[in-house]
Design a protein around this motif. Structure first.
Motif, PDB file in Angstrom:
ATOM      1  N   MET A  68      70.386  69.376  12.340  1.00 58.40           N
ATOM      2  CA  MET A  68      69.533  69.428  11.139  1.00 58.40           C
ATOM      3  C   MET A  68      68.067  69.345  11.519  1.00 58.40           C
ATOM      4  O   MET A  68      67.220  70.021  10.940  1.00 58.40           O
ATOM      5  CB  MET A  68      69.898  68.283  10.196  1.00 58.40           C
ATOM      6  N   SER A  69      67.771  68.507  12.502  1.00 58.71           N
ATOM      7  CA  SER A  69      66.390  68.331  12.938  1.00 58.71           C
ATOM      8  C   SER A  69      65.824  69.644  13.497  1.00 58.71           C
ATOM      9  O   SER A  69      64.651  69.971  13.274  1.00 58.71           O
ATOM     10  CB  SER A  69      66.378  67.214  13.983  1.00 58.71           C
ATOM     11  N   ALA A  70      66.672  70.429  14.174  1.00 61.61           N
ATOM     12  CA  ALA A  70      66.232  71.733  14.681  1.00 61.61           C
ATOM     13  C   ALA A  70      65.876  72.683  13.531  1.00 61.61           C
ATOM     14  O   ALA A  70      65.174  73.673  13.729  1.00 61.61           O
ATOM     15  CB  ALA A  70      67.318  72.340  15.564  1.00 61.61           C
ATOM     16  N   GLN A  71      66.361  72.370  12.319  1.00 63.83           N
ATOM     17  CA  GLN A  71      66.011  73.149  11.119  1.00 63.83           C
ATOM     18  C   GLN A  71      64.929  72.410  10.309  1.00 63.83           C
ATOM     19  O   GLN A  71      64.770  72.674   9.107  1.00 63.83           O
ATOM     20  CB  GLN A  71      67.239  73.345  10.215  1.00 63.83           C
ATOM     21  N   ASP A  72      64.258  71.449  10.949  1.00 62.84           N
ATOM     22  CA  ASP A  72      63.207  70.664  10.275  1.00 62.84           C
ATOM     23  C   ASP A  72      63.716  69.866   9.083  1.00 62.84           C
ATOM     24  O   ASP A  72      62.998  69.669   8.105  1.00 62.84           O
ATOM     25  CB  ASP A  72      62.047  71.568   9.818  1.00 62.84           C
ATOM     26  N   ARG A  73      64.946  69.407   9.176  1.00 60.21           N
ATOM     27  CA  ARG A  73      65.518  68.563   8.104  1.00 60.21           C
ATOM     28  C   ARG A  73      65.798  67.207   8.718  1.00 60.21           C
ATOM     29  O   ARG A  73      66.641  67.105   9.608  1.00 60.21           O
ATOM     30  CB  ARG A  73      66.833  69.159   7.586  1.00 60.21           C
ATOM     31  N   ARG A  74      65.071  66.175   8.278  1.00 60.02           N
ATOM     32  CA  ARG A  74      65.225  64.829   8.878  1.00 60.02           C
ATOM     33  C   ARG A  74      65.431  63.789   7.782  1.00 60.02           C
ATOM     34  O   ARG A  74      64.490  63.121   7.363  1.00 60.02           O
ATOM     35  CB  ARG A  74      63.997  64.494   9.726  1.00 60.02           C
ATOM     36  N   PRO A  75      66.658  63.643   7.309  1.00 56.32           N
ATOM     37  CA  PRO A  75      66.937  62.663   6.248  1.00 56.32           C
ATOM     38  C   PRO A  75      66.936  61.237   6.801  1.00 56.32           C
ATOM     39  O   PRO A  75      67.046  61.045   8.014  1.00 56.32           O
ATOM     40  CB  PRO A  75      68.346  63.046   5.801  1.00 56.32           C
ATOM     41  N   ASP A  76      66.786  60.242   5.926  1.00 54.91           N
ATOM     42  CA  ASP A  76      67.066  58.883   6.392  1.00 54.91           C
ATOM     43  C   ASP A  76      68.593  58.701   6.445  1.00 54.91           C
ATOM     44  O   ASP A  76      69.345  59.479   5.846  1.00 54.91           O
ATOM     45  CB  ASP A  76      66.351  57.818   5.540  1.00 54.91           C
ATOM     46  N   VAL A  77      69.033  57.709   7.195  1.00 51.41           N
ATOM     47  CA  VAL A  77      70.449  57.638   7.575  1.00 51.41           C
ATOM     48  C   VAL A  77      71.086  56.366   7.021  1.00 51.41           C
ATOM     49  O   VAL A  77      70.569  55.262   7.236  1.00 51.41           O
ATOM     50  CB  VAL A  77      70.580  57.673   9.113  1.00 51.41           C
ATOM     51  N   HIS A  78      72.199  56.533   6.316  1.00 54.26           N
ATOM     52  CA  HIS A  78      72.955  55.417   5.738  1.00 54.26           C
ATOM     53  C   HIS A  78      74.400  55.486   6.210  1.00 54.26           C
ATOM     54  O   HIS A  78      75.041  56.527   6.063  1.00 54.26           O
ATOM     55  CB  HIS A  78      72.917  55.488   4.206  1.00 54.26           C
ATOM     56  N   PHE A  79      74.889  54.382   6.753  1.00 56.67           N
ATOM     57  CA  PHE A  79      76.273  54.322   7.222  1.00 56.67           C
ATOM     58  C   PHE A  79      77.050  53.316   6.382  1.00 56.67           C
ATOM     59  O   PHE A  79      76.612  52.168   6.238  1.00 56.67           O
ATOM     60  CB  PHE A  79      76.327  53.876   8.682  1.00 56.67           C
ATOM     61  N   VAL A  80      78.195  53.754   5.865  1.00 53.92           N
ATOM     62  CA  VAL A  80      79.113  52.828   5.181  1.00 53.92           C
ATOM     63  C   VAL A  80      80.193  52.480   6.200  1.00 53.92           C
ATOM     64  O   VAL A  80      80.985  53.347   6.595  1.00 53.92           O
ATOM     65  CB  VAL A  80      79.718  53.475   3.922  1.00 53.92           C
TER      66      VAL A  80
END
Ligand code: SAH
Length: 334
Positions: free
Chosen positions: A77-89
């Motif tokens: 995703m980062s290679a497509q300039d998409r950098r979300p924040d990350v949540h783990f359940v």
């Protein structure tokens, strides 16, 4: 105790005390087979997100295991300039620690209730729903009973409960022959409904990949794995991985009830092939010619009918505000 309570207690001990994955563990999941799996999922999300023209999107993973899928998906995703924040359940402290080593900035949740309530959610659940507690019902000569677990001289054994449970079994299964087993995961269906309701309101999509079936017929699919071999479900609780097949039609109904649109399920082989796994494998081989046999074997294992390609299914739960995701056939195709 009910089978569901046994499964919950056994699995919570199991996941809290081991890293179950890999050659030395009890089973191998798709992201541990090849980086291609997580990368294609990352690109699937990046494409959908771009076409939704959304902002402030959160990446959510249910049961992220070692964090391998997240690492591959977020890199793609980062290679497509998409950098979300990350949540783990994640409930397992052992696995949380492995995840924290790779994602120091992620946020952890005991359950989905504390996930962000603003902004679209892109949610991945790979081999998550199969590990949740399942209730089982067994048809006896005097009607349906919940299946319980008792303890005697031979250790833990299943036995029918005392109370009639005919009203908890769907109509089309109620007349099944004695000995038939009906299973359902109320915990899984509630997570499916609640995630769908969040996604319908906040935007986003959830991709569910798991082993299971689309047309439910009665049957006992509860299984135990230890060191890559089947073990007895009722022996050594907490030492084996206990899972059951996901009932995708019931999960789809629950998610529709929550207000989301459903795509699929399709087979994992169809989904990964539609997303271009063959081209990704060829590109990897060009960069690493020495690894060609491993890459070919991983590709085969993920998509072949005799391997994970058919038994595993992919299904998307999509916000009505979001576009159609890639990888699923138009109505009447496949
Ligand atoms: N998605 C990973 C791991 C699958 S194993 C992969 O594909 O490799 C199941 C995962 O779900 C583990 O991380 C386990 O600790 C987690 N898990 C099991 N029950 C859970 C629950 N009730 N709530 C949150 N996580 C759970």
């Amino acid at each position: 105790m009910a089978v569901a309570d046994y499964m919950e207690a056994a699995n919570s001990h199991y996941y809290a005390s081991h890293d179950p994955f890999g050659v030395k563990g009890d089973f191998i999941t798709a992201p541990e087979i090849s980086q291609m799996f997580g990368e294609l999922i990352g690109l699937w999300f990046a494409d959908l997100w771009a076409r939704a023209h959304a902002r402030d999107v959160h990446y959510v993973e249910l049961g992220p295991g070692r964090g391998t899928l997240a690492a591959d998906a977020l890199r793609a995703m980062s290679a497509q300039d998409r950098r979300p924040d990350v949540h783990f359940v994640e409930t397992s402290p052992v696995l949380r620690k492995l995840q924290r080593d790779r994602f120091p900035d992620a946020r952890w949740h005991d359950d989905i209730a504390t996930l962000p309530t603003e902004g679209p959610l892109i949610v991945i659940a790979n081999e998550f729903f199969d590990a949740l507690p399942y209730r089982q019902y067994i048809k006896t000569y005097s009607g349906w009973r919940e299946r319980m677990v008792g303890h005697g001289e031979e250790g833990f054994r299943p036995l029918p409960g005392a109370d009639p449970a005919d009203d908890r079994v769907p109509d089309h299964i109620r007349d099944a022959v004695a000995g038939s087993v009906y299973e359902t995961s109320p915990a899984g269906l509630e997570i499916g409904r609640a995630m769908a309701a969040r996604i319908a309101r906040q935007g986003g999509a959830m991709l569910v990949i798991d082993y299971g079936h689309e047309d439910y017929a009665a049957g006992d699919t509860l299984q135990a794995l230890n060191a890559h071999a089947y073990a007895d479900v009722f022996s050594n609780p907490g030492q084996n991985d206990l899972t059951a097949h996901v009932d995708f039609s019931a999960l789809a109904d629950a998610a529709r009830h929550g207000g989301a649109r459903i795509e699929g399920p399709v087979s994992q082989g169809y989904f990964l092939s539609a997303l271009g796994i063959a081209a990704r494998a060829a590109a990897l081989v060009r960069h690493h010619p020495d690894r060609a046999p491993d890459i070919g074997a991983a590709h085969h294992r993920l998509v072949d009918e005799e391997e994970m390609g058919t038994l595993f299914k992919a299904m998307a739960v999509v916000s009505p505000k979001w576009p159609r995701p890639a990888g699923f056939p138009e109505k009447g195709e496949e």
